[in-house]
Design a protein around this motif. Structure first.
Motif, short mmCIF file in Angstrom:
data_model
loop_
_atom_site.label_atom_id
_atom_site.label_comp_id
_atom_site.label_asym_id
_atom_site.label_seq_id
_atom_site.Cartn_x
_atom_site.Cartn_y
_atom_site.Cartn_z
N PRO A 31 0.21 14.19 8.65
CA PRO A 31 -0.11 14.95 9.87
C PRO A 31 0.83 16.12 10.16
N ASP A 32 2.12 15.99 9.79
CA ASP A 32 3.07 17.05 10.10
C ASP A 32 3.24 18.04 8.95
N ASP A 33 2.41 17.93 7.89
CA ASP A 33 2.49 18.87 6.77
C ASP A 33 1.70 20.13 7.10
N PRO A 34 2.28 21.32 6.86
CA PRO A 34 1.55 22.57 7.17
C PRO A 34 0.27 22.74 6.36
N ASN A 35 0.16 22.03 5.23
CA ASN A 35 -1.06 22.11 4.41
C ASN A 35 -2.19 21.25 4.96
N ASN A 36 -1.90 20.45 5.96
CA ASN A 36 -2.92 19.54 6.49
C ASN A 36 -3.96 20.33 7.29
N THR A 37 -5.22 20.21 6.88
CA THR A 37 -6.31 20.92 7.57
C THR A 37 -7.24 19.97 8.30
N SER A 38 -6.91 18.71 8.33
CA SER A 38 -7.77 17.72 8.97
C SER A 38 -7.49 17.66 10.46
N SER A 39 -8.55 17.58 11.25
CA SER A 39 -8.40 17.46 12.70
C SER A 39 -7.97 16.05 13.06
N PRO A 40 -7.40 15.85 14.24
CA PRO A 40 -7.01 14.49 14.66
C PRO A 40 -8.18 13.51 14.60
N TYR A 41 -9.37 13.98 14.96
CA TYR A 41 -10.53 13.09 14.92
C TYR A 41 -10.86 12.69 13.49
N GLU A 42 -10.81 13.65 12.56
CA GLU A 42 -11.10 13.35 11.15
C GLU A 42 -10.06 12.37 10.58
N MET A 43 -8.81 12.58 10.97
CA MET A 43 -7.76 11.68 10.48
C MET A 43 -7.94 10.27 11.01
N GLN A 44 -8.30 10.16 12.29
CA GLN A 44 -8.49 8.84 12.88
C GLN A 44 -9.68 8.12 12.24
N ARG A 45 -10.75 8.87 11.99
CA ARG A 45 -11.93 8.28 11.36
C ARG A 45 -11.59 7.82 9.94
N TYR A 46 -10.79 8.60 9.25
CA TYR A 46 -10.36 8.25 7.89
C TYR A 46 -9.53 6.98 7.89
N MET A 47 -8.58 6.90 8.84
CA MET A 47 -7.72 5.71 8.91
C MET A 47 -8.51 4.47 9.33
N ASN A 48 -9.57 4.68 10.12
CA ASN A 48 -10.35 3.54 10.60
C ASN A 48 -11.18 2.89 9.49
N ILE A 78 0.85 -1.19 0.00
CA ILE A 78 0.00 0.00 0.00
C ILE A 78 0.89 1.24 0.00
N LEU A 79 0.55 2.19 -0.87
CA LEU A 79 1.31 3.44 -1.00
C LEU A 79 0.52 4.56 -0.35
N ILE A 80 1.16 5.28 0.58
CA ILE A 80 0.49 6.36 1.30
C ILE A 80 1.19 7.66 0.96
N GLY A 81 0.46 8.61 0.40
CA GLY A 81 1.08 9.88 0.04
C GLY A 81 0.06 10.91 -0.41
N PRO A 82 0.48 12.18 -0.47
CA PRO A 82 -0.43 13.25 -0.88
C PRO A 82 -0.77 13.17 -2.36
N PRO A 83 -1.81 13.89 -2.79
CA PRO A 83 -2.18 13.88 -4.22
C PRO A 83 -1.02 14.37 -5.08
N GLY A 84 -0.82 13.73 -6.22
CA GLY A 84 0.22 14.15 -7.15
C GLY A 84 1.61 13.67 -6.83
N SER A 85 1.75 12.80 -5.84
CA SER A 85 3.08 12.33 -5.46
C SER A 85 3.55 11.16 -6.33
N GLY A 86 2.66 10.60 -7.14
CA GLY A 86 3.06 9.55 -8.08
C GLY A 86 2.64 8.15 -7.70
N LYS A 87 1.65 8.02 -6.80
CA LYS A 87 1.23 6.69 -6.35
C LYS A 87 0.66 5.85 -7.51
N THR A 88 -0.26 6.44 -8.25
CA THR A 88 -0.86 5.72 -9.38
C THR A 88 0.17 5.45 -10.47
#
Length: 510
Positions: free
Chosen positions: A358-375, A218-228
């Protein structure tokens, strides 16, 4: 007069011979028995029009047609040609002394021309096994059937050609394919190459390890990083199909009608990329009349799930058993079918709903939103994915660099060397590569020294890894050692394998 014509029914990815008994007797009527479906019941109208348009007619007698074995449900319009020839022979409109030597299949159009059918390759294999002399079928499917040797294959465009073949001994043109030549000519064709990927050396290395051992990734990365982009190039570094694997793969695609008219044999590993709106039945197979799903169409190849958390959870969870067993069983009240599903899972996802780590300054997701997404991805499913790799965004300097990266051919050579080591290792076992290892093989081939044991023990305690994750680390470490052509797994190999468990780290427990 009674005549017998031979066709075939598809059951799973195999074929079963069907005897079509046609009896012409005094009286009036048309009776079709033997558990036919609606498409077969409607065949009388197609057959009547087709015969009239080629100069023949439906007899004004009582016609009884039995499709044996009568307890097996028959599906589809592929029996039109066999029923039509049986009616003509039973009503003595044609002479067909050698009818029993051939399997005859094809869908009729009203003008007598033939439409392509599904499942041709399994039917041809079965016909050869049972000693039939030849197989008469639509011309569009002839190349696919012709890869089966010791069987005469005749592709026809119109029912009149078949009538003249049996009645007037007018020869049909035999279709012949040099299977090995065609296989070798097309085996190395790939539209994508790793040299086109800028940067992402760590991800490329992970892809190489995954390909060498047949591991899920599984590849985890921001949009446009080349995963596809990376995922689409993984077939170019996988070992080429063997002829046996090519036949297995072609059979599955033949059953669902995915083989083109100009293609006889699949020569490259399949790459399936279903949309995230896919249903669980479409993914694993099934339906009222079971058909292979995407995981079976990806057999001996790659199943790519882009933006994996966007798939419905139920869809993802049904993959858990096939990922372990490498086959899927579809059960119904009266029967069950098995479809092979030995595929390499390649998935991609964003690190958060906003698309950033999570440590990217462009990240606007709250910890709760991130946890729900990962779940959205369950722990048991992630446990079955051997390699989790973070794909960072590509910097401008890398994008602007005109130098080409390492090409797929070079990487593939290393992968094939590693696979050769695995083939030799498992020659007395029922597996082919490291990802298929069970507990016995892991115990036998993944022995660790004290330093390696201490390292993996520390990782297990800190990351709270499951027993399955422990096995996955050992399998990946075995592959890394094979790429280095080393017999013993060392702490270096274990350390790299642990690094490929990104989603197990506390970094994600936001």
């Amino acid at each position: 007069m009674l005549v017998k014509v031979y066709g075939s029914a598809i059951h799973g990815v195999s074929a079963q011979t069907i005897t079509i008994e046609v009896n012409s007797d005094q009286g009036v009527g048309y009776y079709l028995v033997g558990l036919p479906d609606s498409a077969i019941k409607e065949s009388s109208h197609r057959i009547s029009a087709a015969l009239k348009n080629v100069g023949y007619k439906m007899p004004g007698k009582k016609i009884t047609i039995n499709m044996a074995p009568a307890d097996l449900r028959k599906e589809g319009s592929a029996y039109d040609l066999s029923i039509a020839i049986g009616i003509l022979a039973a009503s003595e409109q044609i002479k067909a002394p050698n009818l029993s030597e051939y399997v005859i299949m094809g869908e009729l159009s009203l003008d007598g021309s033939l439409q392509p059918i599904k499942g041709v390759l399994p039917i041809a294999i079965k016909a050869r096994e049972e000693g039939y002399k030849g197989f008469i079928l639509p011309k569009q499917n002839a190349k696919e059937a012709a890869i089966v040797n010791d069987l005469e294959v005749y592709g026809v465009e119109n029912i009149k050609e078949v009538i003249e073949f049996f009645d007037k001994a007018k020869p049909l043109q035999k279709v012949e394919i040099d299977t090995r030549k065609e296989f070798q000519e097309k085996i190395n064709y790939f539209p994508f190459d790793f040299s086109e990927v800028k940067g992402q050396e760590t991800a490329k290395r992970a892809m190489e390890v995954a390909a060498a051992g047949g591991h899920n990734i599984i590849l985890i990365g921001p949009p446009g990083s080349g995963k596809t982009m990376l995922a689409k190039r993984i077939p170019s570094i996988l070992p080429p199909l063997t002829l046996k694997e090519a036949l297995e793969t072609t059979k599955i695609h033949s059953v669902v009608g995915k083989i083109g008219a100009e293609t006889s044999l699949m020569t490259v590993r399949p790459f399936r990329a279903p949309h995230h709106t896919i249903s669980d039945v479409a993914l694993v197979g099934g339906g009222s009349y079971p058909q292979p799903g995407e995981i079976s169409l990806a057999h001996n190849g790659v199943l790519f799930l882009d933006e994996m958390p966007e798939f419905k959870r139920t869809v993802l969870e049904v993959m858990r058993q096939p990922l372990e067993n490498r086959e899927v069983t579809i059960s119904r009240s009266k029967f069950s079918v098995n479809y092979p599903a030995s595929f390499m899972l390649v998935a991609s996802m964003n690190p958060s709903p906003s698309g950033y780590f999570p440590d990217d300054p462009n990240n606007t997701s709250s910890p709760y939103e991130m946890q729900r997404y990962m779940n959205k991805l369950s722990g048991p499913l992630l446990d079955r994915i051997d390699i989790h790799i973070e794909v960072q965004k590509v910097e401008f300097q890398q994008l602007a660099d005109k130098r080409k990266g390492e090409n797929s051919q070079t990487i593939r050579a290393r992968v094939m060397n590693a696979r050769k080591i695995q083939e030799e290792r498992y020659k007395n076992h029922s597996i082919n590569y490291n990802a298929q290892m069970g507990p016995k093989e892991i115990e036998q081939f993944c022995c660790l020294n004290d330093t390696s044991l201490a390292l993996i023990k520390n990782a297990m305690e800190k990351l709270n890894l499951s027993a399955r994750a422990y096995d996955r680390i050992l399998k990946v470490a075995r592959t890394i050692a094979d790429l280095s052509q080393e017999k013993q797994i060392t702490s270096v190999h274990i350390a790299e394998a642990i690094q490929y468990r990104s989603l197990d780290r506390d970094f994600w427990n936001v």
